[in-house]
Design a protein around this motif. Structure first.
Motif, PDB file in Angstrom:
ATOM      1  N   THR A 268       5.399 -14.195   8.083  1.00  0.00           N
ATOM      2  CA  THR A 268       4.476 -14.991   8.895  1.00  0.00           C
ATOM      3  C   THR A 268       3.417 -14.139   9.590  1.00  0.00           C
ATOM      4  N   ASN A 269       3.776 -12.891   9.948  1.00  0.00           N
ATOM      5  CA  ASN A 269       2.915 -12.120  10.842  1.00  0.00           C
ATOM      6  C   ASN A 269       2.254 -10.891  10.223  1.00  0.00           C
ATOM      7  N   TYR A 270       2.645 -10.514   9.021  1.00  0.00           N
ATOM      8  CA  TYR A 270       2.086  -9.304   8.426  1.00  0.00           C
ATOM      9  C   TYR A 270       1.509  -9.590   7.039  1.00  0.00           C
ATOM     10  N   ARG A 271       0.672  -8.685   6.594  1.00  0.00           N
ATOM     11  CA  ARG A 271       0.018  -8.823   5.302  1.00  0.00           C
ATOM     12  C   ARG A 271       0.713  -8.020   4.218  1.00  0.00           C
ATOM     13  N   LYS A 272       1.138  -6.809   4.566  1.00  0.00           N
ATOM     14  CA  LYS A 272       1.665  -5.905   3.549  1.00  0.00           C
ATOM     15  C   LYS A 272       2.895  -5.172   4.072  1.00  0.00           C
ATOM     16  N   VAL A 273       3.823  -4.908   3.155  1.00  0.00           N
ATOM     17  CA  VAL A 273       5.020  -4.116   3.433  1.00  0.00           C
ATOM     18  C   VAL A 273       5.003  -2.903   2.520  1.00  0.00           C
ATOM     19  N   VAL A 274       5.273  -1.731   3.091  1.00  0.00           N
ATOM     20  CA  VAL A 274       5.389  -0.510   2.304  1.00  0.00           C
ATOM     21  C   VAL A 274       6.831  -0.021   2.391  1.00  0.00           C
ATOM     22  N   ASP A 275       7.490   0.086   1.248  1.00  0.00           N
ATOM     23  CA  ASP A 275       8.840   0.636   1.166  1.00  0.00           C
ATOM     24  C   ASP A 275       8.711   2.163   1.202  1.00  0.00           C
ATOM     25  N   ILE A 276       9.056   2.754   2.329  1.00  0.00           N
ATOM     26  CA  ILE A 276       8.822   4.188   2.525  1.00  0.00           C
ATOM     27  C   ILE A 276       9.655   5.034   1.581  1.00  0.00           C
ATOM     28  N   ARG A 277      10.907   4.689   1.373  1.00  0.00           N
ATOM     29  CA  ARG A 277      11.749   5.489   0.469  1.00  0.00           C
ATOM     30  C   ARG A 277      11.190   5.455  -0.949  1.00  0.00           C
ATOM     31  N   ALA A 278      10.809   4.277  -1.409  1.00  0.00           N
ATOM     32  CA  ALA A 278      10.234   4.165  -2.751  1.00  0.00           C
ATOM     33  C   ALA A 278       8.932   4.946  -2.836  1.00  0.00           C
ATOM     34  N   SER A 279       8.152   4.906  -1.772  1.00  0.00           N
ATOM     35  CA  SER A 279       6.888   5.638  -1.749  1.00  0.00           C
ATOM     36  C   SER A 279       7.111   7.136  -1.836  1.00  0.00           C
ATOM     37  N   MET A 280       8.106   7.644  -1.132  1.00  0.00           N
ATOM     38  CA  MET A 280       8.370   9.082  -1.124  1.00  0.00           C
ATOM     39  C   MET A 280       8.983   9.557  -2.434  1.00  0.00           C
ATOM     40  N   GLU A 281       9.824   8.702  -3.026  1.00  0.00           N
ATOM     41  CA  GLU A 281      10.544   9.107  -4.233  1.00  0.00           C
ATOM     42  C   GLU A 281       9.818   8.720  -5.515  1.00  0.00           C
ATOM     43  N   GLY A 282       8.768   7.887  -5.399  1.00  0.00           N
ATOM     44  CA  GLY A 282       8.031   7.471  -6.577  1.00  0.00           C
ATOM     45  C   GLY A 282       8.828   6.591  -7.504  1.00  0.00           C
ATOM     46  N   VAL A 283       9.747   5.795  -6.935  1.00  0.00           N
ATOM     47  CA  VAL A 283      10.612   4.926  -7.737  1.00  0.00           C
ATOM     48  C   VAL A 283      10.348   3.474  -7.360  1.00  0.00           C
ATOM     49  N   GLY A 284      10.008   2.628  -8.344  1.00  0.00           N
ATOM     50  CA  GLY A 284       9.773   1.222  -8.084  1.00  0.00           C
ATOM     51  C   GLY A 284       8.447   0.986  -7.390  1.00  0.00           C
ATOM     52  N   SER A 285       8.195  -0.268  -7.071  1.00  0.00           N
ATOM     53  CA  SER A 285       6.956  -0.646  -6.407  1.00  0.00           C
ATOM     54  C   SER A 285       7.087  -0.374  -4.919  1.00  0.00           C
ATOM     55  N   ALA A 286       6.208   0.477  -4.390  1.00  0.00           N
ATOM     56  CA  ALA A 286       6.302   0.851  -2.981  1.00  0.00           C
ATOM     57  C   ALA A 286       5.634  -0.172  -2.072  1.00  0.00           C
ATOM     58  N   GLU A 287       4.607  -0.858  -2.540  1.00  0.00           N
ATOM     59  CA  GLU A 287       3.887  -1.824  -1.725  1.00  0.00           C
ATOM     60  C   GLU A 287       4.087  -3.234  -2.279  1.00  0.00           C
ATOM     61  N   LEU A 288       4.227  -4.190  -1.378  1.00  0.00           N
ATOM     62  CA  LEU A 288       4.355  -5.578  -1.799  1.00  0.00           C
ATOM     63  C   LEU A 288       3.807  -6.485  -0.705  1.00  0.00           C
ATOM     64  N   PRO A 289       3.370  -7.687  -1.080  1.00  0.00           N
ATOM     65  CA  PRO A 289       2.902  -8.638  -0.070  1.00  0.00           C
ATOM     66  C   PRO A 289       4.030  -8.963   0.905  1.00  0.00           C
ATOM     67  N   ALA A 290       3.684  -9.146   2.166  1.00  0.00           N
ATOM     68  CA  ALA A 290       4.706  -9.428   3.172  1.00  0.00           C
ATOM     69  C   ALA A 290       5.512 -10.679   2.823  1.00  0.00           C
ATOM     70  N   ALA A 291       4.894 -11.632   2.163  1.00  0.00           N
ATOM     71  CA  ALA A 291       5.594 -12.868   1.798  1.00  0.00           C
ATOM     72  C   ALA A 291       6.731 -12.620   0.813  1.00  0.00           C
ATOM     73  N   GLU A 292       6.721 -11.456   0.151  1.00  0.00           N
ATOM     74  CA  GLU A 292       7.751 -11.141  -0.849  1.00  0.00           C
ATOM     75  C   GLU A 292       8.756 -10.119  -0.342  1.00  0.00           C
ATOM     76  N   VAL A 293       8.848  -9.930   0.969  1.00  0.00           N
ATOM     77  CA  VAL A 293       9.714  -8.897   1.535  1.00  0.00           C
ATOM     78  C   VAL A 293      11.179  -9.084   1.160  1.00  0.00           C
ATOM     79  N   ALA A 294      11.624 -10.317   0.932  1.00  0.00           N
ATOM     80  CA  ALA A 294      13.032 -10.574   0.610  1.00  0.00           C
ATOM     81  C   ALA A 294      13.481  -9.874  -0.667  1.00  0.00           C
ATOM     82  N   ILE A 295      12.524  -9.485  -1.514  1.00  0.00           N
ATOM     83  CA  ILE A 295      12.868  -8.744  -2.737  1.00  0.00           C
ATOM     84  C   ILE A 295      13.623  -7.465  -2.388  1.00  0.00           C
ATOM     85  N   LEU A 296      13.303  -6.888  -1.247  1.00  0.00           N
ATOM     86  CA  LEU A 296      13.926  -5.621  -0.868  1.00  0.00           C
ATOM     87  C   LEU A 296      15.425  -5.749  -0.622  1.00  0.00           C
ATOM     88  N   ALA A 297      15.889  -6.950  -0.287  1.00  0.00           N
ATOM     89  CA  ALA A 297      17.324  -7.141  -0.055  1.00  0.00           C
ATOM     90  C   ALA A 297      18.119  -6.923  -1.330  1.00  0.00           C
TER      91      ALA A 297
END
Length: 312
Positions: A268-297
């Motif tokens: 509801t309140n944010y535009r973008k989510v950055v998965d820091i571990r994925a970003s550092m390790e270069g594994v999977g998609s590091a950025e995703l729309p905030a509306a899709e944050v549940a994918i991280l679970a």
């Protein structure tokens, strides 16, 4: 007495070896020192790159890591601050600004924010009395006590009194208990000792201190599954443009009945989510729309976790 003499001799040998090694060897040797001194002293100090940490020898989790490494996940912090600066168009992100640390523990984020990353001042919130004692000690040891406002309180979505389950031997895993009837979990939570803690909302302390959100560089939060409840009491923060870094631990969030709450607030309140571990390790998609944050679970099932950066 023989055991004591042998332990002291062993300790002297380990110290002598530690002086001559660096990197991983140095870390392992320092952790062995930590183990050896535990019966003899309640606290031990470590200096690394100009930063002092006093840690408890009763905490076999974060304190042992800090004594061994000289810091705690400072590489994660540096990476997150760089990404946040790029997203908000301000580099360096913290230069001359306020750092807000929710779940400050003994200061392993607050102190680098001030000494390494340019923050002018900080607000550090830590509910546990023992952690808070070491936090204040470390601020004094680093000459920062005049630049940090510390609060011994737990943030939540309400005010009053809450129950904290105390993680003996792992002081980074104290948690606000939201469900008394839960079956025991992976970490033996239901059998943990508990004590009462004061609860308040972020909005209340932001008004009372006060905290000028226009001067905050980032809010840094690690509260062991209580993140959704904290944000539910932080409408002023959610309405601001301040970037937010939080630990994302589905296991802990589920036990606190906070996983869906957190997902809904982020979407509801944010535009973008950055998965820091994925970003550092270069594994999977590091950025995703905030509306899709549940994918991280699904990505962080079991007891695994990451840190996420939330930006407008």
């Amino acid at each position: 007495m023989k055991f004591l003499a042998e332990s002291k001799h062993h300790l002297r040998q380990v110290v002598k070896m530690a002086i001559n090694y660096r990197g991983t060897r140095d870390t392992l040797l320092r952790q062995e020192i930590f183990d050896l001194v535990r019966p003899f002293t309640p606290a031990i100090a470590r200096e690394s790159d100009g930063i002092w940490y006093y840690v408890s020898t009763h905490d076999y989790g974060l304190s042992r890591i800090v004594f061994g490494q000289g810091s705690y996940e400072q590489d994660v912090m540096a990476h997150t601050l760089r990404l946040a600066g790029e997203h908000v168009g301000r580099t360096p992100l913290l230069e001359g600004r306020i750092f807000v640390d929710i779940g400050a523990n003994i200061g392993t984020s607050t102190i680098p924010a001030l000494k390494e990353f340019g923050a002018a001042e900080a607000v550090s919130i830590e509910p546990d009395a023992e952690n808070n004692k070491f936090l204040r000690c470390n601020l004094i040891a680093n000459g920062l006590e005049d630049r940090v406002r510390t609060l011994q309180v737990a943030l939540s979505d309400t005010t009053g009194t809450g129950t904290m389950e105390w993680a003996e031997g792992s002081w980074g895993d104290h948690r606000i208990r939201m469900n008394d009837g839960l079956p025991d979990g992976t970490f033996g939570e239901s059998s943990r000792p508990t004590h009462a803690v004061s609860l308040t909302r972020f909005d209340d302390i932001a008004r009372e201190l006060p905290i000028d959100l226009s001067q905050v560089g980032i809010v840094w939060m690690d509260v062991q599954g209580h993140e959704g409840h904290v944000l539910a009491g932080a409408s002023s923060l959610l309405a601001s443009d301040v970037p937010l870094s939080i630990e994302y631990w589905p296991y802990g969030l589920k036990r606190a009945d906070g996983l869906k709450m957190l997902h809904d607030i982020i979407a509801t309140n944010y535009r973008k989510v950055v998965d820091i571990r994925a970003s550092m390790e270069g594994v999977g998609s590091a950025e995703l729309p905030a509306a899709e944050v549940a994918i991280l679970a699904e990505r962080y099932a079991g007891e695994t976790y990451t840190d996420i950066l939330l930006v407008k």
